[in-house]
Design a protein around this motif. Structure first.
Motif, mmCIF file in Angstrom:
data_model
loop_
_atom_site.group_PDB
_atom_site.id
_atom_site.type_symbol
_atom_site.label_atom_id
_atom_site.label_comp_id
_atom_site.label_asym_id
_atom_site.label_seq_id
_atom_site.Cartn_x
_atom_site.Cartn_y
_atom_site.Cartn_z
ATOM 1 N N LYS A 26 -11.056 52.566 13.896
ATOM 2 C CA LYS A 26 -10.486 51.545 14.777
ATOM 3 C C LYS A 26 -9.691 52.186 15.906
ATOM 4 O O LYS A 26 -9.735 51.706 17.053
ATOM 5 N N ASP A 27 -8.960 53.253 15.591
ATOM 6 C CA ASP A 27 -8.199 53.957 16.635
ATOM 7 C C ASP A 27 -9.142 54.564 17.677
ATOM 8 O O ASP A 27 -8.893 54.481 18.884
ATOM 9 N N VAL A 28 -10.234 55.184 17.205
ATOM 10 C CA VAL A 28 -11.221 55.779 18.108
ATOM 11 C C VAL A 28 -11.869 54.684 18.957
ATOM 12 O O VAL A 28 -12.078 54.851 20.166
ATOM 13 N N SER A 29 -12.182 53.556 18.330
ATOM 14 C CA SER A 29 -12.812 52.448 19.032
ATOM 15 C C SER A 29 -11.908 51.883 20.116
ATOM 16 O O SER A 29 -12.342 51.595 21.230
ATOM 17 N N ARG A 30 -10.634 51.755 19.800
ATOM 18 C CA ARG A 30 -9.683 51.159 20.732
ATOM 19 C C ARG A 30 -9.544 51.983 22.007
ATOM 20 O O ARG A 30 -9.350 51.442 23.090
ATOM 21 N N THR A 31 -9.631 53.293 21.883
ATOM 22 C CA THR A 31 -9.456 54.180 23.035
ATOM 23 C C THR A 31 -10.778 54.582 23.685
ATOM 24 O O THR A 31 -10.785 55.321 24.672
ATOM 25 N N GLN A 73 -12.928 56.610 22.715
ATOM 26 C CA GLN A 73 -13.036 58.065 22.649
ATOM 27 C C GLN A 73 -14.457 58.465 22.254
ATOM 28 O O GLN A 73 -15.057 57.874 21.355
ATOM 29 N N ASN A 81 -12.876 44.273 14.660
ATOM 30 C CA ASN A 81 -11.580 44.143 14.001
ATOM 31 C C ASN A 81 -11.523 42.958 13.052
ATOM 32 O O ASN A 81 -10.609 42.863 12.232
ATOM 33 N N LYS A 100 -9.523 52.968 9.372
ATOM 34 C CA LYS A 100 -8.395 52.902 10.307
ATOM 35 C C LYS A 100 -8.579 53.904 11.441
ATOM 36 O O LYS A 100 -8.315 53.602 12.611
ATOM 37 N N THR A 101 -9.059 55.115 11.101
ATOM 38 C CA THR A 101 -9.320 56.117 12.135
ATOM 39 C C THR A 101 -10.403 55.639 13.088
ATOM 40 O O THR A 101 -10.307 55.815 14.314
#
Length: 216
Positions: free
Chosen positions: A158-163, A165, A189, A155-156
């Protein structure tokens, strides 16, 4: 002669970078010596270096021998070639890296790119052309993961990927040998479903600078 196997290998990333410290000097040496006022670092710590030298910047290194409160060796950084590392041109910043997160359930890895890049030259006066080396192609590492949507580390990711970063990346072998990089980590995803195999997703780490290897 030594052989290694991938069993026990781990892959980790970090988005935790301490406040940047100014590199006031970076010498032409092997290893290069960084002048950083009151750095507070100890040997073996992992740092992100940004530098005026293209072949040294946006890369993860280990702190080498600490010569005093205001300088330390950058282990693995050989800057003795002054054609590529112009004297006085390497200053920048360093940031301490912490809070590594393991990439879960890695099944396979595939390196991509990183090979030399050439320009073809075909002079009119010659029957045989030749190539001029111009650098290297971008490098990345694809990782196939066993899909687990409930995994906290996934999940972390995916958050990094989305932004988009940027992260520090570490490949750690069972004997303690490590490869480091700095760049963008992305992850699919939607899982790939194949009969007779576990459900899989692909993560890709795209390096922004040089990758560095350290033996245990």
């Amino acid at each position: 002669m030594s052989y290694k196997t991938p069993e026990g290998c781990k892959f980790l990333f970090s988005t935790t970078f301490a406040a940047a410290k100014t590199v006031t000097t970076l010498s032409n040496a092997d290893p290069a010596i960084a002048g950083v006022t009151a750095h507070g670092y100890t040997e073996g710590q992992e740092i992100l270096l940004t530098s005026g030298w293209e072949d040294a910047t946006d890369a993860v290194y280990l702190v080498g021998t600490v010569g005093g409160v205001d300088n330390f060796a950058v282990a693995g950084l050989d800057t003795t070639d002054t054609d590529w590392f112009a004297p006085g041109g390497g200053v920048g910043t360093v940031q301490l890296i912490s809070n590594w997160i393991e990439i879960p359930q890695v099944l396979t890895t595939t390196p991509n790119g990183g090979d030399p890049r050439f320009v073809d030259v075909n002079p009119l006066a010659r029957r045989n052309g030749f190539q001029i080396p111009t650098g290297f192609n971008p490098a990345s590492l694809s990782l196939t993961l066993g899909h687990d949507a409930g995994n906290a580390n996934y999940k972390t990711m995916k958050d990094v990927s989305r932004t988009l970063q940027k992260v520090a990346f570490k490949q750690l072998l069972a004997d303690g040998s490590a490869t480091y990089g700095y760049g963008v980590l992305t992850v699919q995803n939607i899982a790939q479903l194949t009969s007779g195999q576990v459900n899989q997703v692909t993560a890709v780490f795209a390096a922004q600078g040089a990758t560095n290897e350290y033996e245990a």
